[in-house]
Design an enzyme around this catalytic site. Structure first.
Site, mmCIF file in Angstrom:
data_model
loop_
_atom_site.group_PDB
_atom_site.id
_atom_site.type_symbol
_atom_site.label_atom_id
_atom_site.label_comp_id
_atom_site.label_asym_id
_atom_site.label_seq_id
_atom_site.Cartn_x
_atom_site.Cartn_y
_atom_site.Cartn_z
ATOM 1 N N GLN A 129 -14.996 6.521 -26.857
ATOM 2 C CA GLN A 129 -15.215 7.851 -27.276
ATOM 3 C C GLN A 129 -16.375 8.160 -28.400
ATOM 4 O O GLN A 129 -16.673 9.290 -28.435
ATOM 5 C CB GLN A 129 -13.937 8.338 -28.066
ATOM 6 C CG GLN A 129 -13.739 7.562 -29.318
ATOM 7 C CD GLN A 129 -12.225 8.007 -29.812
ATOM 8 O OE1 GLN A 129 -11.294 7.651 -29.561
ATOM 9 N NE2 GLN A 129 -12.207 9.067 -31.014
ATOM 10 N N CYS B 271 -10.272 11.210 -28.841
ATOM 11 C CA CYS B 271 -8.994 10.566 -28.667
ATOM 12 C C CYS B 271 -8.089 11.170 -27.786
ATOM 13 O O CYS B 271 -7.505 10.859 -27.008
ATOM 14 C CB CYS B 271 -8.344 9.828 -29.843
ATOM 15 S SG CYS B 271 -7.648 10.870 -31.080
ATOM 16 N N HIS C 203 -4.253 9.462 -34.568
ATOM 17 C CA HIS C 203 -4.939 8.882 -33.190
ATOM 18 C C HIS C 203 -4.104 8.897 -31.974
ATOM 19 O O HIS C 203 -3.073 8.216 -32.136
ATOM 20 C CB HIS C 203 -5.343 7.634 -33.659
ATOM 21 C CG HIS C 203 -6.459 6.835 -32.604
ATOM 22 N ND1 HIS C 203 -7.313 7.400 -31.994
ATOM 23 C CD2 HIS C 203 -6.462 5.747 -31.950
ATOM 24 C CE1 HIS C 203 -8.066 6.730 -31.292
ATOM 25 N NE2 HIS C 203 -7.251 5.611 -30.988
ATOM 26 N N ASN D 60 -6.502 1.750 -25.766
ATOM 27 C CA ASN D 60 -7.232 2.513 -26.640
ATOM 28 C C ASN D 60 -8.579 3.086 -26.331
ATOM 29 O O ASN D 60 -8.908 2.651 -24.835
ATOM 30 C CB ASN D 60 -7.613 1.688 -27.928
ATOM 31 C CG ASN D 60 -7.902 2.518 -29.290
ATOM 32 O OD1 ASN D 60 -7.769 3.381 -28.990
ATOM 33 N ND2 ASN D 60 -7.852 1.702 -30.438
#
Length: 339
Positions: free
Chosen positions: A142, A148, A281, A302
């Site tokens: 990102q 996110c 997140h 992630n």
């Protein structure tokens, strides 16, 4: 001056000299490590004052990481990674991005189904990794943008699309970032469910190849490209229920929100420390399992690049007994649906 006093003063002088030498050696070593780190990560600073400031932060982070790794009964390790010259506040501002919207900005009434379709699943396997089943695209990044929420939503849609069609398509986070403006704030944060609603109301989302990621919010170009994947709704997993979360993840990858306050230096292992529930997140749970040591874990994708964590992934303790799960991972899971 007596012989005894001369001996004492000599010993003190030697001890002071050695102490200063060790301190100087450590300082020089940290300076060298910082210079090596700068080269490795391609970092540059505006001026000497900024570099001095960043070195102080780097030194503090190195000391924190080394103290943590020396602790007893650690189930995961930290490393001096690309975030090492940032304060925790800077890190959270730049590399997280989930924001709790006010109720007026949530499209719950039209798009979310209040039922939980997996509540009767009783055959969940003991191990699941959706990467091995072809439902997970490669790790993405990102960058310096609190997007996110867009990455989590796009990855969840990629997963269910592959499960339903057999085709794994990399979808456009940039389209979500630019166009899903209702209730979201671009790089300043957003809400996964609002991203799902945008995809539903737009009759789909295009590919990453058509609409590539830029790392900043731009004008919306959704009408310029055909949709490559679509969903019909989304559902929330019952809150703070890890059994229900297991039922869902056994059937598809699931978006979730965590408190990322303590994971920026994660290097591998299972995070068992209860890092908090100040959710900030968005991530994607792509599986679960049990280590050889008998530790149950969630496998998480992630959006910080392959040079972070376990090649872009991390693991979080499952069946923790903590309210909401470790780092709040079980508090707000959701998944897109195709009916």
């Amino acid at each position: 001056m007596s012989t005894f006093l001369i001996i004492v003063l000599s010993i003190l002088g030697i001890w002071t000299s050695q102490t200063m030498s060790r301190s100087l050696h450590k300082a020089v070593t940290l300076t060298e490590r910082h210079e090596q780190w700068i080269l490795r990560h391609g970092r540059s600073y505006e001026n000497d004052a900024e570099k001095k400031k960043r070195f102080k932060i780097f030194k503090d982070n190195v000391n924190f990481i080394e103290r943590f790794n020396k602790g007893e009964n650690r189930t995961y390790k930290m490393s001096i990674n690309k975030f090492a010259d940032m304060t925790r506040e800077e890190f959270l501002k730049k590399f997280t991005g989930w924001k709790m919207p006010d109720h007026r900005s949530i499209n719950l009434e039209s798009d979310v189904k209040m039922s939980f379709r997996y509540e009767n699943v009783d055959d969940a396997p003991p191990y699941m990794d959706w990467r091995e089943r072809g439902a997970v695209t490669p790790i993405k990044h990102q960058h310096y943008c609190g997007s996110c929420w867009a990455f989590s939503a796009a990855a969840a849609v990629e997963g269910i699309t592959q499960i339903r069609t057999g085709k794994l398509l990399s979808l456009s986070e940039q389209e979500i970032l630019d166009c899903a403006v209702y209730g979201n704030n671009g790089c300043r944060g957003g809400f996964v469910e609002n991203a799902f609603s945008f995809i539903i109301q737009s009759n789909g989302i295009t590919s990453e190849a058509n609409y590539p990621y830029q790392g900043y919010m731009n004008y919306c170009r959704a009408r310029s490209y055909p949709a490559f994947a679509s969903i019909t709704g989304y559902e929330n997993v019952p809150a703070s229920n890890e059994r229900a979360l297991l039922q869902a993840v056994s059937r598809q990858p699931v978006s979730a929100i965590i408190d990322a306050d303590m994971i920026e230096f994660y290097a591998g292992g299972v995070i068992a420390y209860n890092c908090g529930t100040a959710l900030n997140h968005a991530i994607l749970i792509v599986g679960y399992g049990t280590t050889q040591d008998g530790i149950d874990y969630w496998l998480v994708k992630n959006s910080w690049g392959v040079d972070w964590g376990e090649q872009g992934y991390f693991r979080v303790l499952r069946n923790s007994g903590f309210e909401g799960g470790v780092c709040g991972i079980a508090m707000r899971p959701a998944y897109p649906t195709i009916d």
